[in-house]
Write a protein that holds these residues in place. Structure first.
Motif, PDB file in Angstrom:
ATOM      1  N   ARG A  68       0.794  -1.222   0.000  1.00  0.00           N
ATOM      2  CA  ARG A  68       0.000   0.000   0.000  1.00  0.00           C
ATOM      3  C   ARG A  68       0.831   1.279   0.000  1.00  0.00           C
ATOM      4  N   ASP A  69       1.919   1.313   0.749  1.00  0.00           N
ATOM      5  CA  ASP A  69       2.728   2.539   0.806  1.00  0.00           C
ATOM      6  C   ASP A  69       3.267   2.902  -0.574  1.00  0.00           C
ATOM      7  N   GLY A  70       3.682   1.897  -1.308  1.00  0.00           N
ATOM      8  CA  GLY A  70       4.190   2.141  -2.656  1.00  0.00           C
ATOM      9  C   GLY A  70       3.103   2.651  -3.577  1.00  0.00           C
ATOM     10  N   ALA A  71       1.937   2.047  -3.504  1.00  0.00           N
ATOM     11  CA  ALA A  71       0.823   2.486  -4.343  1.00  0.00           C
ATOM     12  C   ALA A  71       0.417   3.913  -3.985  1.00  0.00           C
ATOM     13  N   ARG A  72       0.444   4.225  -2.695  1.00  0.00           N
ATOM     14  CA  ARG A  72       0.085   5.591  -2.272  1.00  0.00           C
ATOM     15  C   ARG A  72       1.109   6.602  -2.780  1.00  0.00           C
ATOM     16  N   ARG A  73       2.394   6.222  -2.782  1.00  0.00           N
ATOM     17  CA  ARG A  73       3.425   7.112  -3.315  1.00  0.00           C
ATOM     18  C   ARG A  73       3.205   7.379  -4.795  1.00  0.00           C
ATOM     19  N   VAL A  74       2.850   6.335  -5.533  1.00  0.00           N
ATOM     20  CA  VAL A  74       2.573   6.500  -6.966  1.00  0.00           C
ATOM     21  C   VAL A  74       1.364   7.408  -7.154  1.00  0.00           C
ATOM     22  N   THR A  75       0.310   7.180  -6.376  1.00  0.00           N
ATOM     23  CA  THR A  75      -0.905   7.993  -6.487  1.00  0.00           C
ATOM     24  C   THR A  75      -0.614   9.446  -6.139  1.00  0.00           C
ATOM     25  N   THR A  76       0.220   9.692  -5.145  1.00  0.00           N
ATOM     26  CA  THR A  76       0.595  11.060  -4.778  1.00  0.00           C
ATOM     27  C   THR A  76       1.325  11.745  -5.936  1.00  0.00           C
ATOM     28  N   GLN A  77       2.233  11.026  -6.574  1.00  0.00           N
ATOM     29  CA  GLN A  77       2.943  11.584  -7.730  1.00  0.00           C
ATOM     30  C   GLN A  77       1.977  11.865  -8.884  1.00  0.00           C
ATOM     31  N   GLU A 116       1.147  15.455 -10.694  1.00  0.00           N
ATOM     32  CA  GLU A 116       1.255  15.617 -12.145  1.00  0.00           C
ATOM     33  C   GLU A 116      -0.080  16.066 -12.734  1.00  0.00           C
ATOM     34  N   GLY A 117      -1.175  15.546 -12.196  1.00  0.00           N
ATOM     35  CA  GLY A 117      -2.501  15.979 -12.641  1.00  0.00           C
ATOM     36  C   GLY A 117      -2.710  17.461 -12.405  1.00  0.00           C
ATOM     37  N   LEU A 118      -2.282  17.943 -11.257  1.00  0.00           N
ATOM     38  CA  LEU A 118      -2.379  19.372 -10.953  1.00  0.00           C
ATOM     39  C   LEU A 118      -1.523  20.187 -11.937  1.00  0.00           C
ATOM     40  N   ALA A 119      -0.334  19.699 -12.236  1.00  0.00           N
ATOM     41  CA  ALA A 119       0.532  20.392 -13.203  1.00  0.00           C
ATOM     42  C   ALA A 119      -0.130  20.445 -14.580  1.00  0.00           C
ATOM     43  N   LEU A 120      -0.825  19.382 -14.967  1.00  0.00           N
ATOM     44  CA  LEU A 120      -1.516  19.367 -16.255  1.00  0.00           C
ATOM     45  C   LEU A 120      -2.651  20.388 -16.294  1.00  0.00           C
ATOM     46  N   ALA A 142      -6.380  22.339  -6.335  1.00  0.00           N
ATOM     47  CA  ALA A 142      -5.694  21.490  -5.360  1.00  0.00           C
ATOM     48  C   ALA A 142      -5.956  20.021  -5.677  1.00  0.00           C
ATOM     49  N   THR A 143      -5.228  19.161  -5.013  1.00  0.00           N
ATOM     50  CA  THR A 143      -5.433  17.714  -5.148  1.00  0.00           C
ATOM     51  C   THR A 143      -5.614  17.108  -3.773  1.00  0.00           C
ATOM     52  N   LYS A 144      -6.258  15.961  -3.759  1.00  0.00           N
ATOM     53  CA  LYS A 144      -6.390  15.198  -2.529  1.00  0.00           C
ATOM     54  C   LYS A 144      -6.261  13.726  -2.882  1.00  0.00           C
ATOM     55  N   VAL A 145      -5.346  13.044  -2.208  1.00  0.00           N
ATOM     56  CA  VAL A 145      -5.203  11.601  -2.402  1.00  0.00           C
ATOM     57  C   VAL A 145      -6.277  10.935  -1.552  1.00  0.00           C
ATOM     58  N   LEU A 146      -7.194  10.233  -2.217  1.00  0.00           N
ATOM     59  CA  LEU A 146      -8.328   9.624  -1.532  1.00  0.00           C
ATOM     60  C   LEU A 146      -8.007   8.234  -0.992  1.00  0.00           C
ATOM     61  N   SER A 147      -7.179   7.499  -1.709  1.00  0.00           N
ATOM     62  CA  SER A 147      -6.793   6.147  -1.292  1.00  0.00           C
ATOM     63  C   SER A 147      -5.487   5.809  -1.995  1.00  0.00           C
ATOM     64  N   SER A 148      -5.069   4.584  -1.884  1.00  0.00           N
ATOM     65  CA  SER A 148      -3.826   4.196  -2.547  1.00  0.00           C
ATOM     66  C   SER A 148      -4.001   4.083  -4.053  1.00  0.00           C
ATOM     67  N   THR A 149      -5.229   4.188  -4.542  1.00  0.00           N
ATOM     68  CA  THR A 149      -5.468   4.070  -5.983  1.00  0.00           C
ATOM     69  C   THR A 149      -6.291   5.214  -6.571  1.00  0.00           C
ATOM     70  N   ALA A 150      -6.602   6.249  -5.793  1.00  0.00           N
ATOM     71  CA  ALA A 150      -7.460   7.317  -6.303  1.00  0.00           C
ATOM     72  C   ALA A 150      -7.055   8.673  -5.744  1.00  0.00           C
ATOM     73  N   VAL A 179       4.789   9.070 -15.513  1.00  0.00           N
ATOM     74  CA  VAL A 179       5.077   9.446 -14.120  1.00  0.00           C
ATOM     75  C   VAL A 179       4.951   8.220 -13.213  1.00  0.00           C
ATOM     76  N   ALA A 180       3.905   7.430 -13.414  1.00  0.00           N
ATOM     77  CA  ALA A 180       3.709   6.220 -12.593  1.00  0.00           C
ATOM     78  C   ALA A 180       4.866   5.249 -12.799  1.00  0.00           C
ATOM     79  N   ASN A 181       5.257   5.039 -14.049  1.00  0.00           N
ATOM     80  CA  ASN A 181       6.371   4.122 -14.332  1.00  0.00           C
ATOM     81  C   ASN A 181       7.662   4.612 -13.709  1.00  0.00           C
ATOM     82  N   LEU A 182       7.906   5.905 -13.808  1.00  0.00           N
ATOM     83  CA  LEU A 182       9.127   6.478 -13.226  1.00  0.00           C
ATOM     84  C   LEU A 182       9.138   6.301 -11.705  1.00  0.00           C
TER      85      LEU A 182
END
Length: 160
Positions: A22-31, A35-39, A80-88, A150-153
């Motif tokens: 989960r921690d890894g998935a959350r890190r990816v979702t945060t990134q 990136e979504g905000l930058a777009l 703004a962004t909000k991470v809702l879960s490890s996948t959203a 971004v996710a792959n990186l």
């Protein structure tokens, strides 16, 4: 024909990936959220919708110069962004008038008339759509490619 390659290395990668959980998935979702905000911010910078179509110039921008939807930058700064879960995650703004700019629609004003003070809606005109957040479920191809990269990186960084 069998598969070839370094199966020991693949096994190590798989076990490392399982330990991230989960921690890894959350890190990816945060990134991805960042990136979504930058777009979205790029939509404002280039005055274009997520799909690349140019925004219709606002009357103020035509009259006074400057950029559409960026007179006070209140809307831009509220993104703004909000991470809702490890996948959203969610891209959002708390500015009341954001929806009418993003989606377009009829501008209405409530008028109180007469002794009864009955409210009446007066249609003022039509606000053109100037989309900066994509419709739900309609991610433009360019955005999808960038978010995948971004996710792959981020996964590669975590696997090191």
């Amino acid at each position: 024909m069998g598969a070839r390659g370094d199966f020991a290395k693949l096994g190590r990668l798989i076990s490392k990936f399982r330990t991230l959980k989960r921690d890894g998935a959350r890190r990816v979702t945060t990134q991805l959220a960042q990136e979504g905000l930058a777009l979205v911010q790029e939509c404002f910078a280039h005055e274009r919708a997520p799909d690349g179509t140019p925004w219709l110039k606002s009357q103020r921008a035509i009259r006074d110069g400057g950029k559409t939807l960026q007179d006070t930058r209140r809307l831009y700064n509220s993104l703004a962004t909000k991470v809702l879960s490890s996948t959203a995650f969610r891209l959002f703004t708390n500015v009341v008038y954001a929806a009418i700019h993003n989606n377009g629609g009829l501008l209405k004003r409530r008028l109180l008339r007469g002794r009864s003070r009955r409210a009446r809606l007066l249609t003022l005109g039509r606000m053109p759509e100037r989309r900066f957040i994509p419709k739900s479920g309609q991610l433009p191809t360019r955005w999808e490619r960038r978010l995948r990269a971004v996710a792959n990186l981020e996964v590669v960084r975590m696997m090191k």
